[in-house]
Design a protein around this motif. Structure first.
Motif: not given
Ligand code: NAG
Ligand code: NAG
Ligand code: NAG
Ligand code: NAG
Length: 490
Positions: A320-321, A323-324, A355, A362
């Motif tokens: 997730p990090e 991706t963010a 994220l 989100t």
């Protein structure tokens, strides 16, 4: 809260927000322009769907002419003329019956079913509605008719292939007395294999059963008419059941009311991590849990995996990090709604913090819908996946974090619906760039620029499908880029 905001996956947030030289406005207008385009495209799609419906009604009386068939095949039909009701059924002869067990998750099964439609049609055999996998990891007992509108499927393809819900009594008795001839066709076969090897077996045994359906047909070297039928099956004939369609549309409506949205297929679920052995950012207890799970599953062959090495070559799903950071580097506006198309994220809310800090809006289906809306779906992972599939198709931007079946099949479907943006994140590159950014050898601007430059041609635009003779697994998948069914590239 102040304190929480300060760090973002080990990186100071002010570096990320303050120094990030946002082109947020430009992106927002891009997204809005695209979403208008999407609505137009949606309208065009609805119009052709209506045509298809009329056609389906018409075939109750007779079969369709070639002209109508061509119209039904066209992805963007501008002119809608009433169907001509003439002509005869294409497949007058029946060379036997094909039973199919689809394997894998929803999208793997989806592609396999479409291949089987094409194969059965060109062998002139009767297809029995495929059985869905009820033994896979996803452990969903749903049958074909619980996920897909089975009558619509049969009627839509009536002109190309005879499909029955079950074997006729005579053949059923025959199969019960003698043994059923079961086999797995070789993977990535061409049509010659089916005509020369499989068809004689069907003719001899009358009924043949395929124990596997996924990746049984090659990506390339397949006649154009066969490719077009794969597309028709996938984009026209497979429609979810009304309860799934209705709830999927409801999610899209809720999101649309608030503006543009990005769908993130965040493949950061337990099965993915256990299977891939990718444990970046997990604590010791989690690593142990994931490793134990892998060792416990007999069908996951590779037991010892070097996560660091694997991640470095781009073979791990993005965290997730990561991706963010990638999305922010691509100038996606932090105000954008980000819909998470996935099951449970491993590590839960704790893992989602980076994220959420980068994209406060989100959401996921569980937060958008009433709990009662999801009740009939909750215990059926394939029905949940079907909802995410629908939302993914309609989003302004679709971003998968791993190259799985859903990622690839949705990408192709979005191309078919008018080249809707799909950002194919370059995992290997991102892992390296993020490392350099984190150790301070790249500034935010340099990092962002590098990410943007290297993703400019990874947005789902028209492009020839990548062919690698002899290496079908490494090629671009037919269903990611069904070039034969898309407008010609000029
Ligand atoms: C299937 O039927 C069509 C039309 O009757 C015929 O042209 C074609 O040769 C047949 N193919 C096979 C493999 O039997
Ligand atoms: C799984 O599917 C097969 C074939 O349809 C069926 O015979 C079997 O009973 C199913 N198993 C369960 C547990 O639902
Ligand atoms: C879903 O599964 C859980 C646990 O197995 C069970 O308690 C619950 O009743 C099921 N819900 C539905 C709607 O079947
Ligand atoms: C960051 O990584 C690069 C490449 O490995 C290395 O050359 C550089 O010295 C590192 N910079 C810092 C500040 O650690």
């Amino acid at each position: 809260m102040e304190h929480n905001l300060k760090y973002f996956g080990g990186i100071k947030v002010d570096k990320l927000i303050g120094g990030s030289n946002f082109k947020g406005e430009r992106l927002t207008s891009l997204i809005i322009a695209q979403s208008r385009l999407c609505r137009l495209k949606l309208f065009a799609f609805t119009a052709t769907t209506t045509l298809l419906l009329i056609c389906v009604c018409a075939v109750q009386l007779s079969t369709l002419s070639d002209v109508t068939r061509v119209l039904m095949f066209r992805s963007n039909s501008q002119t809608i003329t009433p169907p001509q009701i003439t002509g005869t059924e294409r497949n007058s002869e029946n060379n036997g019956y094909l039973m199919v067990s689809s394997n894998g998750g929803l999208n793997q099964m989806r592609a396999g079913i479409c291949d089987m439609v094409a194969i059965a049609s060109f062998m002139n055999v009767t297809l029995i509605v495929p059985e869905l996998d009820n033994t896979s990891f996803w452990n969903d007992r749903s049958r074909f008719e619980d996920i897909f509108d089975v009558d619509y499927f049969i009627a839509s393809l009536r002109d190309e292939v005879r499909i029955l819900k079950a074997l006729p009594d005579k053949q059923k008795r025959r199969v019960e007395i003698a043994t059923l001839y079961s086999m797995a066709p070789v993977s990535w076969a061409n049509m010659k294999y089916y005509y020369e090897l499989i068809l004689p077996r069907i003719k001899k045994n009358e009924v043949l059963h395929f124990t596997q359906a996924d990746t049984r047909l090659a990506n390339n070297g397949i006649p154009k008419e066969v490719q077009k039928l794969r597309c028709k099956a996938n984009y026209r004939a497979l429609r979810f059941t009304p309860p799934i369609e209705e709830l999927g549309k409801k999610i899209v409506r809720i999101l649309r009311e608030k503006g543009p949205f990005l769908v993130l297929h965040l493949r950061y679920e337990m099965d993915m991590l256990a299977f891939s052995g990718c444990t970046e950012g997990c604590n010791a207890k989690e690593i142990e849990e994931l490793t134990n799970m892998r060792f416990a599953c007999p069908w996951w062959k590779q037991k010892i995996i070097d996560s660091v090495k694997k991640r470095r070559v781009g073979a791990c799903p993005l965290t997730p990090e990561e991706t963010a950071l990638a999305l922010r580097a691509l100038d996606i506006d932090p105000g954008t709604q980000v819909y998470i198309a996935a099951g449970d994220i491993y590590g839960g809310e704790r893992r989602m913090v980076p994220l959420r800090l980068a994209f406060p809006h989100t959401v996921k289906k569980e937060t958008l819908l009433e709990s009662s809306d999801l009740e009939p779906f909750r215990n059926h992972s394939n029905r949940m996946a079907a909802l995410d599939y629908m939302v993914s198709l309609e989003s302004d931007i679709f971003v998968p974090t791993y190259k799985g079946n859903m990622a690839r099949i949705v990408e192709g479907h979005r191309r078919y619906l008018g080249f809707r943006t799909t950002i194919r994140l370059h995992r290997k590159l991102l892992v390296e760039l993020i490392r350099q950014y984190k150790n301070g050898s790249l500034s935010w601007n340099e990092f962002s620029q590098a990410v943007k430059t290297r993703h400019a041609n990874r947005m789902g635009s028209p492009a020839p499908r990548l062919e690698i003779p002899g290496k079908p697994k490494e090629e671009e998948y037919f269903y990611s880029n069904p070039q034969e069914c898309l407008p010609q590239i000029v």
